[in-house]
Design an enzyme around this catalytic site. Sequence first.
Site, PDB file in Angstrom:
ATOM      1  CG  ASP A 143      52.210  23.748  -6.200  1.00 16.09           C
ATOM      2  OD1 ASP A 143      52.048  22.527  -6.008  1.00 16.09           O
ATOM      3  OD2 ASP A 143      52.403  24.563  -5.274  1.00 16.09           O
ATOM      4  CG  HIS A 144      50.084  17.690  -9.797  1.00 16.95           C
ATOM      5  ND1 HIS A 144      48.777  17.983 -10.126  1.00 16.95           N
ATOM      6  CD2 HIS A 144      50.375  16.546 -10.469  1.00 16.95           C
ATOM      7  CE1 HIS A 144      48.301  17.061 -10.932  1.00 16.95           C
ATOM      8  NE2 HIS A 144      49.246  16.169 -11.164  1.00 16.95           N
ATOM      9  NE  ARG A 145      52.070  22.552  -2.873  1.00 20.34           N
ATOM     10  CZ  ARG A 145      52.713  23.430  -2.116  1.00 20.34           C
ATOM     11  NH1 ARG A 145      52.840  23.220  -0.812  1.00 20.34           N
ATOM     12  NH2 ARG A 145      53.207  24.532  -2.646  1.00 20.34           N
ATOM     13  CB  VAL A 161      47.748  23.506 -11.426  1.00 21.38           C
ATOM     14  CG1 VAL A 161      47.277  23.428 -12.874  1.00 21.38           C
ATOM     15  CG2 VAL A 161      47.868  24.955 -10.971  1.00 21.38           C
TER      16      VAL A 161
END
Length: 492
Positions: free
Chosen positions: A462-464, A466
Amino acid sequence: MPTFEKFNLPDAGEGLTEAEIVQWHVAVGDAVTVNQTIVEIETAKSLVELPSPYTGVVAEILAPEGTTVEVGVPIIVVDTDPSGAAPAPSTPAAVVPDGADAAPAPGSPAAGAGSDGAVAPAASDAPAGGSGSVLVGYGTVEPGTARRRRRTAEPAAADRSAASAPAPSVPAAAPRATVPVSASAAVGHVHLPVLAKPPVRKLAKDLGVDLASVAGTGPGGIVTREDVQAYHEQAKAQPLATYADDDQPWLATGAVTPDGRQTRVPVKSVRKRTAEAMVTSAFTAPHVTVFHTVDVTKTMRLVHTLREDREFADVRVTPLLVTAKALLLAVRRHPEINASWDDAAQEIVYKHYVNLGIAAATPRGLVVPNIKDAHRLDLHGLAGEIADLTSTARAGRTSPTDMSDGTITITNVGVFGIDTGTPILNPGEAAILAFGAIREQPWVHKGKIKKRWVTQLALSFDHRLVDGELGARVLADVAKVLEDPARGLVWG
């Protein structure tokens, strides 16, 4: 006097709102005791056995097998004092199929019964306060109505008779083959009649063949018996490509379409929950996936050594076991990946424990149970937990608790011979690792090309939560342990 107690469908866990009655283990007139298993239900997550909260005799079963019932609706009546008079039947409410807007009027033939005579209790029959409850969620929801399974509608009468409708007579001088049907439709919507003798028409009707779809090979384009039979054979449903040991359980609850070419299965239970969760995850968390190809020759040697070790004789040692341990070590080095995004509170929640999920393919669909506090386990304990988790999942006995509060997941696509993939996050988690097939292939090792065991890893996150650097470091650490398992002794 007899004393009748109604047992409401309880919340089997995590706020589920409904369940399907799979199998009753008791019948009307059977004696039951407290905590005796009386019914098996299927929730959106798993199969659950419900115990009886009463001792007595079964007076009435209110929800037949195959019925979907809302939490809080009575499903069975137990006479806790069977020495009294015979039980008085409860007032039923009509069973309304999914999508219906209203129940039949009182006194109508359909009132109080479904197509098979099954009934569901009225909301007013639910006991106030849920007295006598021993299960979580009993009586906490206002009773609703039970919903029968959707049934495939019969084809309309007009459709059924279309194939057998007689065609007007046509002079033999107008051969059908001179103008194709598709061309006739394009020129002024002129539809040429089908030429066929009465016995051929009867054969087509018996076989359910639409004569208008059959190309005639007889004189003047007339449809022959052979044409109808050939079309019927061609239109038959083709066997599905399956594995030898696949009994196609997913077809058991479906309805075959009138032409036999499709089976339509209602989306429910595990498949429904999985679909909802994956759509939510895919369109809520911005996914990023990084890949790594790894030489796992030393891991394969370790697996072989442990299989010969007496200490591991009672557990199954596989490359997945070493991969799971490698991921746990990577999480220990980078604990910030073990987190979740709380959208409601606008907070990042960092977990100080690792509940390691293992994606398992089962006849009921994909489930992701997790090993609680996996970070506390040694390699032997981890092997035992993985074996218990997978066997329980394949037997369809995974409980809702087993699938709740996961923190990070592994999906072993390699077991199907797949090299890698881009896995979708399990909702509520920040990362998922795909472990691909292990193959022998040429590899540059110490400056020379040698035959080595190689696999591919893919980490979605999850780029939010990581950043790319963190995701890359976690995957690199997993790869380092698989390349040299002795590194785990240093990190452990």
